[in-house]
Design a protein around this motif. Structure first.
Motif, PDB file in Angstrom:
ATOM      1  N   ARG A  54       0.816  -1.214   0.000  1.00 36.43           N
ATOM      2  CA  ARG A  54       0.000   0.000   0.000  1.00 36.43           C
ATOM      3  C   ARG A  54       0.851   1.266   0.000  1.00 36.43           C
ATOM      4  N   LYS A  55       1.872   1.336   0.850  1.00 34.12           N
ATOM      5  CA  LYS A  55       2.671   2.559   0.944  1.00 34.12           C
ATOM      6  C   LYS A  55       3.371   2.855  -0.372  1.00 34.12           C
ATOM      7  N   ASP A  56       3.825   1.802  -1.071  1.00 32.40           N
ATOM      8  CA  ASP A  56       4.474   2.005  -2.364  1.00 32.40           C
ATOM      9  C   ASP A  56       3.443   2.380  -3.424  1.00 32.40           C
ATOM     10  N   LEU A  57       2.263   1.761  -3.369  1.00 31.60           N
ATOM     11  CA  LEU A  57       1.216   2.091  -4.330  1.00 31.60           C
ATOM     12  C   LEU A  57       0.794   3.542  -4.189  1.00 31.60           C
ATOM     13  N   ASP A  58       0.635   4.022  -2.946  1.00 27.01           N
ATOM     14  CA  ASP A  58       0.240   5.413  -2.737  1.00 27.01           C
ATOM     15  C   ASP A  58       1.285   6.363  -3.324  1.00 27.01           C
ATOM     16  N   LEU A  59       2.551   6.046  -3.118  1.00 23.91           N
ATOM     17  CA  LEU A  59       3.618   6.890  -3.657  1.00 23.91           C
ATOM     18  C   LEU A  59       3.594   6.890  -5.185  1.00 23.91           C
ATOM     19  N   LEU A  60       3.415   5.715  -5.776  1.00 25.08           N
ATOM     20  CA  LEU A  60       3.424   5.604  -7.229  1.00 25.08           C
ATOM     21  C   LEU A  60       2.197   6.264  -7.853  1.00 25.08           C
ATOM     22  N   ARG A  61       1.043   6.157  -7.191  1.00 22.12           N
ATOM     23  CA  ARG A  61      -0.162   6.801  -7.727  1.00 22.12           C
ATOM     24  C   ARG A  61       0.010   8.319  -7.761  1.00 22.12           C
ATOM     25  N   ALA A  62       0.688   8.865  -6.750  1.00 20.41           N
ATOM     26  CA  ALA A  62       0.934  10.309  -6.738  1.00 20.41           C
ATOM     27  C   ALA A  62       1.924  10.714  -7.823  1.00 20.41           C
ATOM     28  N   ARG A  63       2.881   9.836  -8.086  1.00 21.27           N
ATOM     29  CA  ARG A  63       3.921  10.158  -9.076  1.00 21.27           C
ATOM     30  C   ARG A  63       3.464   9.898 -10.500  1.00 21.27           C
ATOM     31  N   TYR A  64       2.646   8.840 -10.682  1.00 21.51           N
ATOM     32  CA  TYR A  64       2.219   8.446 -12.033  1.00 21.51           C
ATOM     33  C   TYR A  64       0.689   8.374 -12.066  1.00 21.51           C
ATOM     34  N   PRO A  65       0.021   9.475 -12.365  1.00 25.32           N
ATOM     35  CA  PRO A  65      -1.451   9.495 -12.363  1.00 25.32           C
ATOM     36  C   PRO A  65      -2.078   8.448 -13.281  1.00 25.32           C
ATOM     37  N   ARG A  66      -1.364   8.043 -14.326  1.00 23.37           N
ATOM     38  CA  ARG A  66      -1.950   7.063 -15.248  1.00 23.37           C
ATOM     39  C   ARG A  66      -2.109   5.694 -14.606  1.00 23.37           C
ATOM     40  N   LEU A  67      -1.433   5.470 -13.481  1.00 21.54           N
ATOM     41  CA  LEU A  67      -1.594   4.200 -12.772  1.00 21.54           C
ATOM     42  C   LEU A  67      -3.035   4.034 -12.294  1.00 21.54           C
ATOM     43  N   ASP A  68      -3.673   5.142 -11.897  1.00 19.68           N
ATOM     44  CA  ASP A  68      -5.065   5.058 -11.442  1.00 19.68           C
ATOM     45  C   ASP A  68      -5.974   4.535 -12.550  1.00 19.68           C
ATOM     46  N   ARG A  69      -5.670   4.907 -13.806  1.00 20.78           N
ATOM     47  CA  ARG A  69      -6.498   4.441 -14.918  1.00 20.78           C
ATOM     48  C   ARG A  69      -6.405   2.917 -15.057  1.00 20.78           C
ATOM     49  N   GLY A  70      -5.200   2.387 -14.915  1.00 25.44           N
ATOM     50  CA  GLY A  70      -5.031   0.933 -14.996  1.00 25.44           C
ATOM     51  C   GLY A  70      -5.776   0.206 -13.898  1.00 25.44           C
ATOM     52  N   LEU A  71      -5.708   0.735 -12.670  1.00 25.71           N
ATOM     53  CA  LEU A  71      -6.422   0.118 -11.554  1.00 25.71           C
ATOM     54  C   LEU A  71      -7.928   0.220 -11.753  1.00 25.71           C
ATOM     55  N   LEU A  72      -8.376   1.355 -12.296  1.00 27.78           N
ATOM     56  CA  LEU A  72      -9.808   1.514 -12.567  1.00 27.78           C
ATOM     57  C   LEU A  72     -10.282   0.501 -13.601  1.00 27.78           C
ATOM     58  N   LEU A  73      -9.465   0.254 -14.621  1.00 26.51           N
ATOM     59  CA  LEU A  73      -9.843  -0.717 -15.650  1.00 26.51           C
ATOM     60  C   LEU A  73      -9.957  -2.119 -15.063  1.00 26.51           C
ATOM     61  N   VAL A  74      -9.088  -2.450 -14.105  1.00 24.39           N
ATOM     62  CA  VAL A  74      -9.181  -3.752 -13.438  1.00 24.39           C
ATOM     63  C   VAL A  74     -10.516  -3.877 -12.721  1.00 24.39           C
ATOM     64  N   LEU A  75     -10.902  -2.834 -11.976  1.00 25.37           N
ATOM     65  CA  LEU A  75     -12.163  -2.868 -11.245  1.00 25.37           C
ATOM     66  C   LEU A  75     -13.355  -2.919 -12.194  1.00 25.37           C
ATOM     67  N   VAL A  76     -13.284  -2.185 -13.312  1.00 27.88           N
ATOM     68  CA  VAL A  76     -14.358  -2.228 -14.298  1.00 27.88           C
ATOM     69  C   VAL A  76     -14.494  -3.636 -14.863  1.00 27.88           C
ATOM     70  N   THR A  77     -13.366  -4.281 -15.157  1.00 30.49           N
ATOM     71  CA  THR A  77     -13.393  -5.645 -15.668  1.00 30.49           C
ATOM     72  C   THR A  77     -14.042  -6.592 -14.668  1.00 30.49           C
ATOM     73  N   GLN A  78     -13.736  -6.408 -13.384  1.00 31.39           N
ATOM     74  CA  GLN A  78     -14.335  -7.260 -12.360  1.00 31.39           C
ATOM     75  C   GLN A  78     -15.844  -7.043 -12.273  1.00 31.39           C
ATOM     76  N   VAL A  79     -16.285  -5.780 -12.342  1.00 28.96           N
ATOM     77  CA  VAL A  79     -17.724  -5.493 -12.307  1.00 28.96           C
ATOM     78  C   VAL A  79     -18.418  -6.115 -13.510  1.00 28.96           C
ATOM     79  N   GLU A  80     -17.789  -6.010 -14.693  1.00 24.24           N
ATOM     80  CA  GLU A  80     -18.368  -6.601 -15.897  1.00 24.24           C
ATOM     81  C   GLU A  80     -18.480  -8.118 -15.752  1.00 24.24           C
ATOM     82  N   ARG A  81     -17.449  -8.747 -15.174  1.00 26.02           N
ATOM     83  CA  ARG A  81     -17.477 -10.203 -14.981  1.00 26.02           C
ATOM     84  C   ARG A  81     -18.591 -10.599 -14.030  1.00 26.02           C
ATOM     85  N   LEU A  82     -18.732  -9.849 -12.929  1.00 28.81           N
ATOM     86  CA  LEU A  82     -19.781 -10.161 -11.966  1.00 28.81           C
ATOM     87  C   LEU A  82     -21.166  -9.939 -12.571  1.00 28.81           C
ATOM     88  N   SER A  83     -21.310  -8.882 -13.369  1.00 27.91           N
ATOM     89  CA  SER A  83     -22.593  -8.627 -14.025  1.00 27.91           C
ATOM     90  C   SER A  83     -22.943  -9.757 -14.980  1.00 27.91           C
TER      91      SER A  83
END
Length: 215
Positions: free
Chosen positions: A102-131
């Motif tokens: 977590r501590k490394d992820l928080d640092l990387l998310r602040a440094r590389y905003p595009r990382l949030d997009r990748g994590l969001l896509l993972v969550l979207v994929t999971q929601v689509e699978r569950l749906s």
């Protein structure tokens, strides 16, 4: 298909992320983490297979899915403050992962905003699978759901074009398909007679994936 949580990162950004990830290994039967534990790391699988399962109000364990190399898990608990793990994850065989704490992820998310997009896509994929699973449970005939579950598992365990051994119990296959073990067993016995499957203790061998898909 697995969704890469680091999709969209430039090569140098991906290198920086990988530099902060640490390898972990788990023997067969090991609990990677338990439902309700505090989330402290995102896992990206590099080999092996894990079962994701949840407990019911009655205390029973329900098998939700099997993950393999290239899949990730643990994102949800990291993205919400003070979140807890929403499921158990147990190693089905020898498993290796790369873990981003977590501590490394928080640092990387602040440094590389595009990382949030990748994590969001993972969550979207999971929601689509569950749906999709909910829609299948409501509108897809039970035998078709079992066949689709077997095909997905065969894809995870396949190492070539020949027969594929799925070392998963019928009760877990039934749970993932949203049905009962007797229903899975009846279908599996029929497919065994037809030469599509071969059944063994705690495992199912898919002899012909094309014929299984047409079942």
């Amino acid at each position: 298909m697995p969704q890469d949580p680091f999709s969209g990162l430039a090569d140098d950004e991906r290198t920086a992320v990988l530099a902060r990830m640490r390898p972990r290994s788990y023997a067969a039967g090991t609990l990677v983490f338990l439902e309700g534990q505090a989330g402290d790391g995102l896992h990206v699988m590099t080999s092996g297979h894990v079962m994701v399962r949840r407990s019911t109000d009655d205390g029973d364990l329900v098998s939700l899915t099997v993950l393999g190399a290239g899949d990730s898990f643990g994102e949800l608990a990291l993205l919400a403050p003070h979140a807890r793990r929403t499921a158990d994850v147990v190693a089905l065989d020898e498993v290796t992962t790369l873990v981003l704490m977590r501590k490394d992820l928080d640092l990387l998310r602040a440094r590389y905003p595009r990382l949030d997009r990748g994590l969001l896509l993972v969550l979207v994929t999971q929601v689509e699978r569950l749906s999709e699973q909910v829609l299948q449970a409501l509108h897809t005939p039970v035998e078709q759901r079992v066949v689709q579950t077997l095909l997905r598992l065969a894809g995870l365990y396949a190492s070539g074009d020949g027969p594929v051994t799925i070392p998963i119990r019928q009760e877990d296959i039934a749970s993932m398909a949203g049905t009962s073990r007797p229903t899975v067993n009846r279908l599996a016995r029929r497919l065994e007679v037809e030469g599509v499957l071969r059944l063994g203790r705690g495992r199912t061998v898919v002899l012909d994936r094309d014929r299984l898909a047409r079942s």
